[in-house]
Design a protein around this motif. Sequence first.
Motif, mmCIF file in Angstrom:
data_model
loop_
_atom_site.group_PDB
_atom_site.id
_atom_site.type_symbol
_atom_site.label_atom_id
_atom_site.label_comp_id
_atom_site.label_asym_id
_atom_site.label_seq_id
_atom_site.Cartn_x
_atom_site.Cartn_y
_atom_site.Cartn_z
ATOM 1 N N SER A 144 2.723 9.738 -9.474
ATOM 2 C CA SER A 144 1.893 9.914 -10.670
ATOM 3 C C SER A 144 1.147 11.247 -10.614
ATOM 4 O O SER A 144 1.040 11.957 -11.615
ATOM 5 N N LEU A 145 0.628 11.596 -9.421
ATOM 6 C CA LEU A 145 -0.066 12.866 -9.265
ATOM 7 C C LEU A 145 0.875 14.038 -9.476
ATOM 8 O O LEU A 145 0.516 15.042 -10.094
ATOM 9 N N VAL A 146 2.097 13.890 -8.940
ATOM 10 C CA VAL A 146 3.091 14.951 -9.136
ATOM 11 C C VAL A 146 3.414 15.101 -10.613
ATOM 12 O O VAL A 146 3.483 16.216 -11.154
ATOM 13 N N GLN A 206 0.826 -1.207 0.000
ATOM 14 C CA GLN A 206 0.000 0.000 0.000
ATOM 15 C C GLN A 206 0.861 1.258 0.000
ATOM 16 O O GLN A 206 0.565 2.229 -0.705
ATOM 17 N N ALA A 207 1.921 1.224 0.817
ATOM 18 C CA ALA A 207 2.829 2.381 0.854
ATOM 19 C C ALA A 207 3.467 2.604 -0.508
ATOM 20 O O ALA A 207 3.597 3.737 -0.985
ATOM 21 N N GLN A 208 3.857 1.472 -1.143
ATOM 22 C CA GLN A 208 4.459 1.572 -2.479
ATOM 23 C C GLN A 208 3.445 2.108 -3.489
ATOM 24 O O GLN A 208 3.771 2.946 -4.329
ATOM 25 N N ALA A 209 2.188 1.577 -3.349
ATOM 26 C CA ALA A 209 1.137 2.053 -4.263
ATOM 27 C C ALA A 209 0.854 3.531 -4.043
ATOM 28 O O ALA A 209 0.678 4.298 -4.991
ATOM 29 N N LEU A 210 0.800 3.937 -2.749
ATOM 30 C CA LEU A 210 0.560 5.346 -2.444
ATOM 31 C C LEU A 210 1.699 6.221 -2.950
ATOM 32 O O LEU A 210 1.477 7.312 -3.463
ATOM 33 N N GLU A 211 2.915 5.719 -2.795
ATOM 34 C CA GLU A 211 4.066 6.476 -3.289
ATOM 35 C C GLU A 211 4.018 6.610 -4.807
ATOM 36 O O GLU A 211 4.291 7.672 -5.370
ATOM 37 N N GLN A 212 3.644 5.489 -5.455
ATOM 38 C CA GLN A 212 3.526 5.519 -6.909
ATOM 39 C C GLN A 212 2.413 6.474 -7.347
ATOM 40 O O GLN A 212 2.553 7.231 -8.313
ATOM 41 N N LEU A 213 1.286 6.433 -6.562
ATOM 42 C CA LEU A 213 0.185 7.348 -6.861
ATOM 43 C C LEU A 213 0.609 8.795 -6.663
ATOM 44 O O LEU A 213 0.269 9.668 -7.462
#
Length: 272
Positions: free
Chosen positions: A82-84, A72-79
């Motif tokens: 991606s948002l950035v 989840q942390a990796q997904a959130l970081e990736q998200l």
Amino acid sequence: MTGCYARGRAGRFGRALLPLAVAAGLCGAAGGARAGLFDDDEARKAILDLRARIQASDDASKARSAELAASQAQALEQLRRSLVELNTLIEAQRAELARLRGVQEQMQRDVAELQKQQRERVGVVEERLRKLEPQQVSVDGKEFMVEPDERRMYDEAVNVLRGGDFDKSAVALAAFIRRYPASGYLDSARFWLGNALYGKRDYKEAIAVFRAMISSSPDHPRAAEALLAVANCQVEMKDVRGARRTLDDLLKSYPKSEAAAAGRERLGSLKG
């Protein structure tokens, strides 16, 4: 006897068997104790095994939770990345749109300026063409075509007369008549030349010009005025008889004109 013997034997036999029974009971007790000990060990093993399994399950659950949290942390970081990146892309697109909008606005200004310059050039060309092309004019109820220079020369000469400079206007009008003897302005130019000569007290020449106009165009709207002007010139020259004859001619030729009305008053005032 027999009974007593039997009872004695039985008692002896019973006493003989008592140790065996005690031993057997002890053995039985020992066996029960061993069975109880065995059950406790099994239970402990089962409890330990259950604890091990629970611990293993707990460890596995914790591992899965940690793995899930990491995922989840990796997904959130990736998200977040991606948002950035998306925000960066949006800002870049906004900047590009602003630049393109600025370019478009500048192009519109440039096009508008070019169109303005083109209209001005076309206007200049059209003005030059108008100056070179014949123009239709209407003077004294008469319509005709004239050259641009012809019109300019006539207008300038008449404007000088209206300004009260009789000498200069007489020269200008005489020059116009010489240059454009077949002009549609000719009769009007003669009429104004006669007035300019009258203004500079050259009555004889004024009469000649007026009569030339009347002879050329007796139906001209200003012919009656020209005839009245001839009579006025004759009065100034003290030629009363000639003036009377001219006024009589005016009344006969143009009886309904305003000049004829003025001529009747003038005729009544003449003596001799």
